[in-house]
Design a protein around this motif. Structure first.
Motif, PDB file in Angstrom:
ATOM      1  N   ARG A 172      33.181 -38.366 -30.476  1.00 56.07           N
ATOM      2  CA  ARG A 172      34.450 -38.617 -29.826  1.00 56.07           C
ATOM      3  C   ARG A 172      34.950 -37.301 -29.241  1.00 56.07           C
ATOM      4  NH1 ARG A 172      33.157 -42.980 -29.591  1.00 56.07           N
ATOM      5  NH2 ARG A 172      34.189 -44.912 -30.215  1.00 56.07           N
ATOM      6  N   GLN A 173      35.556 -37.383 -28.064  1.00 54.23           N
ATOM      7  CA  GLN A 173      36.016 -36.180 -27.383  1.00 54.23           C
ATOM      8  C   GLN A 173      37.392 -35.771 -27.878  1.00 54.23           C
ATOM      9  OE1 GLN A 173      35.806 -36.381 -23.131  1.00 54.23           O
ATOM     10  NE2 GLN A 173      36.319 -34.233 -22.850  1.00 54.23           N
ATOM     11  N   SER A 174      37.527 -34.457 -28.135  1.00 56.51           N
ATOM     12  CA  SER A 174      38.804 -33.893 -28.557  1.00 56.51           C
ATOM     13  C   SER A 174      39.493 -33.171 -27.406  1.00 56.51           C
ATOM     14  CB  SER A 174      38.595 -32.923 -29.716  1.00 56.51           C
ATOM     15  OG  SER A 174      39.785 -32.255 -30.045  1.00 56.51           O
ATOM     16  N   GLY A 175      38.707 -32.519 -26.562  1.00 58.15           N
ATOM     17  CA  GLY A 175      39.231 -31.783 -25.415  1.00 58.15           C
ATOM     18  C   GLY A 175      38.078 -31.469 -24.486  1.00 58.15           C
ATOM     19  N   ALA A 176      38.338 -30.697 -23.438  1.00 56.42           N
ATOM     20  CA  ALA A 176      37.297 -30.356 -22.470  1.00 56.42           C
ATOM     21  C   ALA A 176      36.181 -29.567 -23.154  1.00 56.42           C
ATOM     22  CB  ALA A 176      37.889 -29.546 -21.328  1.00 56.42           C
ATOM     23  N   GLY A 177      34.995 -30.174 -23.238  1.00 60.10           N
ATOM     24  CA  GLY A 177      33.853 -29.511 -23.864  1.00 60.10           C
ATOM     25  C   GLY A 177      33.932 -29.403 -25.365  1.00 60.10           C
ATOM     26  N   ILE A 178      34.835 -30.180 -25.998  1.00 61.81           N
ATOM     27  CA  ILE A 178      35.025 -30.114 -27.453  1.00 61.81           C
ATOM     28  C   ILE A 178      34.904 -31.525 -28.018  1.00 61.81           C
ATOM     29  CG2 ILE A 178      36.549 -29.381 -29.323  1.00 61.81           C
ATOM     30  CD1 ILE A 178      37.988 -27.597 -27.256  1.00 61.81           C
ATOM     31  N   TYR A 179      34.038 -31.691 -29.019  1.00 61.00           N
ATOM     32  CA  TYR A 179      33.743 -33.029 -29.539  1.00 61.00           C
ATOM     33  C   TYR A 179      33.741 -33.056 -31.060  1.00 61.00           C
ATOM     34  CZ  TYR A 179      32.456 -34.268 -24.811  1.00 61.00           C
ATOM     35  OH  TYR A 179      32.506 -34.499 -23.459  1.00 61.00           O
ATOM     36  N   SER A 180      34.145 -34.209 -31.596  1.00 62.09           N
ATOM     37  CA  SER A 180      33.980 -34.494 -33.018  1.00 62.09           C
ATOM     38  C   SER A 180      32.679 -35.250 -33.200  1.00 62.09           C
ATOM     39  CB  SER A 180      35.142 -35.350 -33.531  1.00 62.09           C
ATOM     40  OG  SER A 180      36.368 -34.660 -33.458  1.00 62.09           O
ATOM     41  N   LEU A 181      31.935 -34.868 -34.215  1.00 62.95           N
ATOM     42  CA  LEU A 181      30.745 -35.627 -34.602  1.00 62.95           C
ATOM     43  C   LEU A 181      31.179 -36.701 -35.595  1.00 62.95           C
ATOM     44  CD1 LEU A 181      28.083 -32.821 -35.156  1.00 62.95           C
ATOM     45  CD2 LEU A 181      28.126 -34.499 -33.312  1.00 62.95           C
ATOM     46  N   MET A 182      30.968 -37.965 -35.239  1.00 62.92           N
ATOM     47  CA  MET A 182      31.296 -39.056 -36.136  1.00 62.92           C
ATOM     48  C   MET A 182      30.183 -39.181 -37.184  1.00 62.92           C
ATOM     49  SD  MET A 182      34.047 -39.551 -34.664  1.00 62.92           S
ATOM     50  CE  MET A 182      34.760 -41.031 -35.341  1.00 62.92           C
ATOM     51  N   PRO A 183      30.386 -39.996 -38.230  1.00 56.73           N
ATOM     52  CA  PRO A 183      29.389 -40.061 -39.299  1.00 56.73           C
ATOM     53  C   PRO A 183      27.962 -40.322 -38.826  1.00 56.73           C
ATOM     54  CG  PRO A 183      31.403 -41.115 -40.021  1.00 56.73           C
ATOM     55  CD  PRO A 183      31.613 -40.755 -38.584  1.00 56.73           C
ATOM     56  N   LEU A 184      27.759 -41.243 -37.867  1.00 52.58           N
ATOM     57  CA  LEU A 184      26.402 -41.487 -37.381  1.00 52.58           C
ATOM     58  C   LEU A 184      25.843 -40.257 -36.687  1.00 52.58           C
ATOM     59  CD1 LEU A 184      26.491 -45.121 -35.898  1.00 52.58           C
ATOM     60  CD2 LEU A 184      25.524 -44.375 -38.082  1.00 52.58           C
ATOM     61  N   GLY A 185      26.657 -39.619 -35.838  1.00 56.06           N
ATOM     62  CA  GLY A 185      26.203 -38.421 -35.141  1.00 56.06           C
ATOM     63  C   GLY A 185      25.871 -37.300 -36.101  1.00 56.06           C
ATOM     64  N   LEU A 186      26.683 -37.147 -37.139  1.00 56.07           N
ATOM     65  CA  LEU A 186      26.444 -36.090 -38.113  1.00 56.07           C
ATOM     66  C   LEU A 186      25.163 -36.355 -38.894  1.00 56.07           C
ATOM     67  CD1 LEU A 186      27.455 -33.478 -39.362  1.00 56.07           C
ATOM     68  CD2 LEU A 186      28.810 -34.825 -40.970  1.00 56.07           C
ATOM     69  N   ARG A 187      24.877 -37.628 -39.206  1.00 54.58           N
ATOM     70  CA  ARG A 187      23.633 -37.929 -39.917  1.00 54.58           C
ATOM     71  C   ARG A 187      22.417 -37.501 -39.085  1.00 54.58           C
ATOM     72  NH1 ARG A 187      23.236 -41.130 -44.403  1.00 54.58           N
ATOM     73  NH2 ARG A 187      21.123 -41.709 -43.766  1.00 54.58           N
ATOM     74  N   THR A 188      22.443 -37.757 -37.789  1.00 55.99           N
ATOM     75  CA  THR A 188      21.324 -37.351 -36.943  1.00 55.99           C
ATOM     76  C   THR A 188      21.241 -35.834 -36.862  1.00 55.99           C
ATOM     77  OG1 THR A 188      21.348 -39.381 -35.645  1.00 55.99           O
ATOM     78  CG2 THR A 188      20.396 -37.453 -34.596  1.00 55.99           C
ATOM     79  N   VAL A 189      22.377 -35.165 -36.729  1.00 60.25           N
ATOM     80  CA  VAL A 189      22.390 -33.702 -36.704  1.00 60.25           C
ATOM     81  C   VAL A 189      21.817 -33.140 -38.002  1.00 60.25           C
ATOM     82  CG1 VAL A 189      23.958 -31.714 -36.851  1.00 60.25           C
ATOM     83  CG2 VAL A 189      24.211 -33.373 -35.007  1.00 60.25           C
ATOM     84  N   GLU A 190      22.178 -33.730 -39.128  1.00 55.97           N
ATOM     85  CA  GLU A 190      21.665 -33.252 -40.417  1.00 55.97           C
ATOM     86  C   GLU A 190      20.157 -33.462 -40.536  1.00 55.97           C
ATOM     87  OE1 GLU A 190      24.195 -35.380 -43.081  1.00 55.97           O
ATOM     88  OE2 GLU A 190      25.685 -33.752 -43.180  1.00 55.97           O
ATOM     89  N   LYS A 191      19.630 -34.526 -39.903  1.00 53.31           N
ATOM     90  CA  LYS A 191      18.187 -34.728 -39.913  1.00 53.31           C
ATOM     91  C   LYS A 191      17.487 -33.663 -39.068  1.00 53.31           C
ATOM     92  CE  LYS A 191      17.776 -39.599 -41.101  1.00 53.31           C
ATOM     93  NZ  LYS A 191      17.115 -40.879 -40.789  1.00 53.31           N
ATOM     94  N   ILE A 192      18.098 -33.301 -37.932  1.00 51.94           N
ATOM     95  CA  ILE A 192      17.553 -32.206 -37.128  1.00 51.94           C
ATOM     96  C   ILE A 192      17.545 -30.913 -37.941  1.00 51.94           C
ATOM     97  CG2 ILE A 192      17.942 -30.778 -35.080  1.00 51.94           C
ATOM     98  CD1 ILE A 192      19.170 -33.257 -33.734  1.00 51.94           C
ATOM     99  N   GLU A 193      18.648 -30.643 -38.629  1.00 52.49           N
ATOM    100  CA  GLU A 193      18.748 -29.429 -39.428  1.00 52.49           C
ATOM    101  C   GLU A 193      17.724 -29.416 -40.555  1.00 52.49           C
ATOM    102  OE1 GLU A 193      22.773 -29.174 -40.743  1.00 52.49           O
ATOM    103  OE2 GLU A 193      23.579 -28.779 -38.736  1.00 52.49           O
ATOM    104  N   HIS A 194      17.466 -30.574 -41.151  1.00 50.87           N
ATOM    105  CA  HIS A 194      16.490 -30.652 -42.240  1.00 50.87           C
ATOM    106  C   HIS A 194      15.091 -30.282 -41.736  1.00 50.87           C
ATOM    107  CE1 HIS A 194      14.637 -32.045 -45.963  1.00 50.87           C
ATOM    108  NE2 HIS A 194      13.784 -32.750 -45.244  1.00 50.87           N
ATOM    109  N   ILE A 195      14.725 -30.775 -40.569  1.00 52.39           N
ATOM    110  CA  ILE A 195      13.418 -30.435 -39.983  1.00 52.39           C
ATOM    111  C   ILE A 195      13.342 -28.935 -39.708  1.00 52.39           C
ATOM    112  CG2 ILE A 195      11.969 -30.729 -37.926  1.00 52.39           C
ATOM    113  CD1 ILE A 195      13.007 -33.624 -37.780  1.00 52.39           C
ATOM    114  N   ILE A 196      14.419 -28.381 -39.147  1.00 51.54           N
ATOM    115  CA  ILE A 196      14.451 -26.952 -38.839  1.00 51.54           C
ATOM    116  C   ILE A 196      14.363 -26.116 -40.105  1.00 51.54           C
ATOM    117  CG2 ILE A 196      15.938 -25.113 -37.961  1.00 51.54           C
ATOM    118  CD1 ILE A 196      16.911 -27.100 -35.832  1.00 51.54           C
ATOM    119  N   ASP A 197      15.146 -26.477 -41.130  1.00 47.30           N
ATOM    120  CA  ASP A 197      15.116 -25.741 -42.396  1.00 47.30           C
ATOM    121  C   ASP A 197      13.702 -25.662 -42.960  1.00 47.30           C
ATOM    122  OD1 ASP A 197      17.819 -25.050 -42.604  1.00 47.30           O
ATOM    123  OD2 ASP A 197      18.364 -26.911 -43.609  1.00 47.30           O
TER     124      ASP A 197
END
Length: 581
Positions: free
Chosen positions: A55-80
């Motif tokens: 969800r957008q908070s401002g110009a170029g600024i976004y909140s990661l919702m629970p689904l988005g954060l889960r995908t981001v955490e999976k990316i981070e897990h692979i990187i780690d």
């Protein structure tokens, strides 16, 4: 911004399940049917908004919702996993930076307008972290005394901030973003090159595990510095980078660095500066102004440069900037710590210039030009090089035996970048060691820095994997790998089978299964499943509860195609999902 009336389709009364199972009835997934605003300027971003990932908070600024954060955490897990496999240790650096190190390296004054600067109540300068080369170099330099302490590999995953002039394309070009950055410290250049190759191999494994096609391209180092640089791209028509590649030998480079061979030389016999400044027909002329901190750091060095390229071929300004900076530093005109600002002078202003009023001009001639010129007090002629932007259709210079292999171009999204820095930062920030305990000057550590844009990857993968129905996530990145959908959400026997399936898969897919138990129509649930992009949806229907051997229907999400469907018996589910995984 999105209008969020009728934002998500949940049952009339929301409740939380306390039985330990993931249930959509207790998840905050703001799926919306509203059409995104014009600010959602890429298809992937529209779908990420629609499916409730951001969800957008401002110009170029976004909140990661629970689904988005889960995908981001999976990316981070692979990187780690891959970073730690090559001996890297994770740390967390501050987001609010003291600018002293930036002033020492010259980047504080050289990057005005690009970063977020602020002051505390004492009016002391602070910087919202856009990158961490200075911070990590000072941190390691304070501890480093002996080459025996090397190599050091430190990385972090955290937020970065850039004051983008025109934020666009959602997470692809934001002002706040999540990034992984790794910094390597070695005793010698040879060891630093070994580290570079190790990280490059780890990067390949990271992108392969994510399950999306990627390409590696030679790249320009830009203001970061360094002499060895590669970019990691996902192919996409909305990408801001243009790659040139050879289908025969595999040569791939960003157009800023790509080299292409032309089939003819362009001649001109102008010999005077006056004639050079008035070239219009045979040669393309680009005039630039440059400015940088001078060698004594008490003023500036500035002037004009002209770049001459074949007709209808743009000048490679980044390459000219690099070459001119090296020359001015070598001649002790420009500070070793400074970065150069270079601006193209509009053609109408060039036309109005009086060449006789120019005290000095730096001339850069493309290697496809054949000219008879001599330097003078007014004119410095730099060695000819590939100063034109390579284009699709140029011949590949890497193919040694094939004369007709031409370069093709493709748009791509840069998601990772590797740099060999050398001693650019360590020499200025006192990060070094004394060999064998000897007295004398320190030997600066050899450094490399390596970044992956994590939130940009979220958007780039969505861009690569979206279709008319939603996003077909790779299994490794989907917020949930499996969604269980009962066709009747009121009858207890359907709920019991759904719970049984969940528990059956719990060992193999820990935390990666969700039950859609919302009080909603079956059709709406299936549309949401395709929109969100679960790789597998398991249907609990009448055959699951009315037969001696319960049967299930598995839908595998396919991009641009109907889902693949297979019917199996409940007792075979574990084996079937193990094979598919």
């Amino acid at each position: 911004m999105l209008k969020i009336q009728r934002q998500y389709t949940l049952q009339l009364k929301r409740y939380f399940s306390l039985d330990g199972r993931n249930r959509l009835s207790s998840k905050f997934i703001p799926v919306t049917k509203d059409k995104p605003s014009n600010s959602a300027d890429t298809s992937s971003h529209q779908i990420l908004l629609k499916a409730g990932f951001v969800r957008q908070s401002g110009a170029g600024i976004y909140s990661l919702m629970p689904l988005g954060l889960r995908t981001v955490e999976k990316i981070e897990h692979i990187i780690d996993a891959e970073m730690q496999a090559i001996g890297s240790e994770k740390l967390s650096l501050p987001m609010l930076l003291n600018p002293d190190g930036w002033k020492k390296t010259g980047r504080w004054d050289g990057s005005k307008g690009e970063f977020f600067r602020l002051q505390d109540r004492k009016e002391s300068d602070l910087l919202l972290a856009p990158t961490h080369e200075e911070e990590i170099t000072q941190l390691v330099g304070a501890q480093l005394q002996s080459p025996k302490q090397l190599p050091i590999r430190l990385y972090q995953i955290g937020r970065k901030y850039r004051d983008e002039l025109r934020p666009r394309a959602g997470l692809l070009r934001g002002r706040e973003f999540i990034m992984k950055d790794l910094y390597s410290f070695d005793a010698t250049q040879q060891e630093a090159y070994v580290a570079y190759d190790q990280v490059a191999q780890a990067y390949r494994k990271i992108f392969e595990k994510m399950g999306v096609p990627f390409v590696v391209a030679e790249a320009d180092s830009g203001n970061i510095g360094g002499s060895k640089s590669h970019e990691y791209h996902l192919i996409s028509p909305v990408g801001e980078d243009t790659l040139l590649t050879c289908g025969s030998c595999g040569y791939t480079a960003n157009e800023e660095l790509a080299v292409g061979k032309l089939d003819q030389l362009y001649k001109d016999n102008n010999t005077a500066l006056t004639n050079l400044m008035s070239l219009r027909n045979n040669i393309n002329t680009t005039v630039v102004s440059y400015k940088a901190t001078n060698a004594t750091e008490d003023g500036i060095v500035e002037g004009l440069a002209a770049v001459f390229t074949p007709p209808h071929r743009d000048a490679n300004i980044l390459k000219v900037q690099t070459q001119l900076s090296k020359y001015l530093k070598h001649q002790n005109y420009m500070s070793e710590r400074a970065t150069m600002d270079m601006d193209i002078i509009p053609q109408d202003k060039v036309n109005a210039m009086d060449p006789t009023s120019i005290s000095h001009l730096h001339a850069f001639f493309d290697d496809a030009l054949e000219l008879n010129l001599q330097p003078s007090e007014q004119l410095t002629i730099h060695p000819q090089d590939h100063f034109r932007i390579a284009k699709e259709g140029d011949y590949c210079v890497s193919c040694k035996h094939e004369e007709n292999n031409r370069l093709s171009s493709v748009k791509a999204i840069e998601c990772g970048h590797t740099f060999y820095l050398g001693t650019k930062y360590s020499s200025v920030l006192d990060c070094g060691f004394r060999e064998n305990g000897k007295k004398g000057e320190k030997v600066p550590a050899e450094m490399g820095c390596y970044g992956i844009g994590i939130t940009r990857l979220l958007a780039a993968v969505a861009e690569a994997r979206y279709d008319a129905k939603g996003i077909a996530w790779p299994k490794s990145l989907a917020p949930y790998s499996i969604c269980i959908v009962p066709t009747d959400d009121r009858k207890q026997e359907f709920k019991d089978i759904a719970n049984q399936i969940y528990d059956h898969l719990g060992e193999s897919f820990k935390g990666d299964v969700v039950i859609d138990d919302r009080r909603s129509g079956f059709g709406a649930k299936m549309k949401d499943a395709e929109l969100i992009g679960y790789p597998y949806t398991i249907i609990v229907g009448p055959k699951s509860v009315q037969q001696e051997q319960p049967q299930l229907e598995i839908h595998q999400r396919m991009q641009h195609e109907d889902s693949k469907k297979v019917t199996i018996e409940l007792k075979d589910l574990q084996h079937e999902m193990f094979i598919r995984d």
